[in-house]
Design an enzyme around this catalytic site. Sequence first.
Site, mmCIF file in Angstrom:
data_model
loop_
_atom_site.group_PDB
_atom_site.id
_atom_site.type_symbol
_atom_site.label_atom_id
_atom_site.label_comp_id
_atom_site.label_asym_id
_atom_site.label_seq_id
_atom_site.Cartn_x
_atom_site.Cartn_y
_atom_site.Cartn_z
ATOM 1 N N TRP A 19 -3.856 6.790 -3.716
ATOM 2 C CA TRP A 19 -4.654 6.057 -4.965
ATOM 3 C C TRP A 19 -4.742 4.820 -3.909
ATOM 4 C CZ3 TRP A 19 -7.977 8.282 -7.451
ATOM 5 C CH2 TRP A 19 -8.286 9.594 -8.020
ATOM 6 N N ASP A 74 -1.218 -0.307 -10.881
ATOM 7 C CA ASP A 74 -2.302 0.674 -11.305
ATOM 8 C C ASP A 74 -0.772 1.351 -11.737
ATOM 9 O OD1 ASP A 74 -3.240 3.221 -11.868
ATOM 10 O OD2 ASP A 74 -4.026 3.145 -9.600
ATOM 11 N N LYS A 128 -3.810 10.107 -18.569
ATOM 12 C CA LYS A 128 -2.511 11.553 -17.848
ATOM 13 C C LYS A 128 -1.653 11.510 -18.881
ATOM 14 C CE LYS A 128 -4.207 10.617 -13.420
ATOM 15 N NZ LYS A 128 -4.626 9.984 -13.219
HETATM 16 C C1 LIG Z 1 -5.569 9.669 -11.359
HETATM 17 C C2 LIG Z 1 -5.423 8.325 -10.919
HETATM 18 C C3 LIG Z 1 -5.953 6.974 -10.406
HETATM 19 C C4 LIG Z 1 -6.942 7.485 -10.880
HETATM 20 O O1 LIG Z 1 -8.182 7.669 -12.086
HETATM 21 P P1 LIG Z 1 -9.493 8.058 -12.711
HETATM 22 O O2 LIG Z 1 -9.718 7.976 -14.113
HETATM 23 O O3 LIG Z 1 -10.417 8.813 -12.441
HETATM 24 O O4 LIG Z 1 -10.760 7.012 -11.842
HETATM 25 C C5 LIG Z 1 -6.063 6.007 -10.163
HETATM 26 N N1 LIG Z 1 -4.611 5.712 -9.718
HETATM 27 C C6 LIG Z 1 -3.481 6.428 -10.107
HETATM 28 C C7 LIG Z 1 -2.377 6.384 -9.621
HETATM 29 C C8 LIG Z 1 -4.163 7.951 -10.179
HETATM 30 O O5 LIG Z 1 -3.687 8.658 -11.076
#
Ligand SMILES: *Cc1c(COP(=O)(O)O)cnc(C)c1O
Length: 361
Positions: free
Chosen positions: A102, A172, A196
């Site tokens: 990511w 993030d 999540k």
């Molecule tokens: C799942 C995830 C993403 C992507 O998220 P989307 O909502 O699908 O754009 C980005 N960064 C991390 C760390 C993730 O676990």
Amino acid sequence: MTTVYNFNAGPGPIPDPVLKQAQTEMFSFEQTGAAVMELSHRSAPYEKIHFQAMKQIRTILDVPDDFDILFLQGGATLQFSMTAQNFLRPEQRAAFVLSGSWSEKAEKEASAFGSTTILASTKESQYRSVPEIDLSSAPEDTAYVHLTSNNTIFGTQLQQFPKKAAAPVIVDMSSDILSRRVPWSDVDFAYAGAQKNAGMAGVTIVIARKSLLASGSDALPPSISYKQHADKDSLYHTPPTGAVYMTKLVTDWILAEGGIDAIAEAASKKAEALYAAIDQSDGFYRGHADAGSRSSMNVTFRLPDEDLEKQFLQEAADAGFLGLNGHRSVGGCRASLYNAVPFHHVEVLIDFMEKFRHRHS
Ligand SMILES: *Cc1c(COP(=O)(O)O)cnc(C)c1O
């Protein structure tokens, strides 16, 4: 209905009480006679949900008053470039810490709008650990530093946030938001897709220092300007009302569970139990992450060979386990232990793993 044990990596499980509440209110939210998703986003009942969700996130994560909380769309993925468009000036660089897939994607998307640089990376060692991070080593022309707090695919997690230096820090937190406290003095901007740990797909939570938002570019279309969304309380255009509602219910649930410390303690307890089972398997199960970087949210592990992995995943699926396959880019196995996973489900998984091992070693 058959019992399933949901270890999906994302979208992940949602707490039972949250789903039940949504079911109860589906045909008539409070006295409205309509579902939340059927109400105007300018109506009083929706606004109550919207602002209550923001307020409860602030309470749970102890977010200081000089931070705004925004509800945006486009997933965490849009934040990769939106942060660059707002905060990366032509004469500057955005500095990335690469700790997994990511963060690589974040760097790639940002690089479409400006210069980037890599501050630290553990790519060479298959992202088994989180890099050592010294933020004072960032170049002087750094617009911001970008970190990933939890690496969903490799199963590693920042154990401690690095001390902030001159540049703003953007994190993030998609896969560990609302699972532990955040040291806001070392973070200026956090973002996370909700699917999540904070509800369902569709809403992206941004928690950002007001002074950073105010420093953003004025040359943007309003729809991608944080300033615009902040000025309009995330009601500049129709927000993802159903998803915000689910996040609101998740924050109700977290508060009822005892708040962030209770949630963090439950997360550690689940992760410790599963890692212990891996470590005590005489090498049958091997964790991917180095012990000092292990994630409490995504536990990644391998079996002695790929045939056994295939068999393990098949038997697990037959026994009602969801989502134990590793990410399609790395293979192996992964159990995601998000907030909604009950401890009991981890116990059932450990028992299954023990029995599988005894049959095959
Ligand atoms: C799942 C995830 C993403 C992507 O998220 P989307 O909502 O699908 O754009 C980005 N960064 C991390 C760390 C993730 O676990």
